[in-house]
Design a protein around this motif. Structure first.
Motif: not given
Length: 219
Positions: A43, A47, A83-84, A87, A202, A204-205, A207, A217
């Motif tokens: 991820t 990102a 972390r995501n 997303a 969350d 990072v956004d 995926v 991505r």
């Protein structure tokens, strides 16, 4: 006759590893959760603008990459973790909107392997799966199997302690001692996400989605 363990009557399902993926009914989306370190590291790389070959990931990730490899070609394969989590839930919602149909989701917690090659529970993956399932529920994608509901509510109850729980986990302690995958990741030019960073909800956004053998991505 359907298996009593295939969770086919539910939209959001949860099981463990490649065996769990095979046990569940086929799903439209497979979300791979291997918090320490496959999901978090892939991820973060995506990102930052990188792409990762699945074949390379297999070289440095025993568990998460194996689940991605085992997913059927018809499924959309996403990579998620703490972390995501939000997303990933939005990506699932986007896929459902594009399909204009109820979309089934298999959340697969990768787990770990013990000294004799048997799969074992991993607290970080249960929390990561729970974070994603909770985020799906918040979006109204909430027809969850009991296994998935337990993970989501466990995450909600423990979300204030994520950093402590991950850093105290057996997997994090094993990483401190040292594992061969660290050197393999370095040889591939991949910087592994630390347990402390993997616990940031969350952050990072991005995926990662598997397309033609590469993680790119999701757009």
């Amino acid at each position: 006759m359907p298996s009593p363990f295939d969770q086919s009557t539910y939209q959001v399902r949860l099981d463990w590893g490649t065996a769990g993926l095979a046990r569940l009914a086929p799903a439209d989306i497979v979300v791979v959760v291997d918090v320490l370190r496959f999901s978090s590291t892939v991820t973060d790389a995506i990102a930052a603008g990188s792409e990762i070959d699945l074949a390379d990931a297999v070289e440095w990730s025993t568990n998460g990459a194996a689940v991605a490899t085992a997913a059927c070609a018809e499924a959309t394969v996403l990579v998620g973790g703490i972390r995501n989590a939000s997303a990933v839930a939005r990506a699932v919602q986007t896929v459902q909107e594009r399909r204009q149909a109820r979309t089934s989701v298999a959340v697969i917690a990768a787990g770990e392997w013990d000294e004799v090659g048997r799969p074992r529970f991993a607290v970080e993956d249960h929390l990561g799966a729970g974070a994603i399932i909770a985020a799906l529920t918040d979006l109204g994608i909430d027809h969850t199997a009991p296994d998935a509901a337990v993970a989501a509510e466990g995450f909600r109850a423990l979300r204030r302690a994520l950093r402590h729980l991950l850093s105290a986990s057996g997997s994090a302690r094993e990483l401190e001692v040292g594992v061969p995958s660290t050197a393999r990741m370095a040889a591939s030019g991949v910087v592994p996400t630390t347990p402390a960073d993997a616990a940031v909800l969350d952050a990072v956004d991005a995926v990662p989605v598997l397309r033609e053998g590469r993680f790119t991505r999701f757009e």
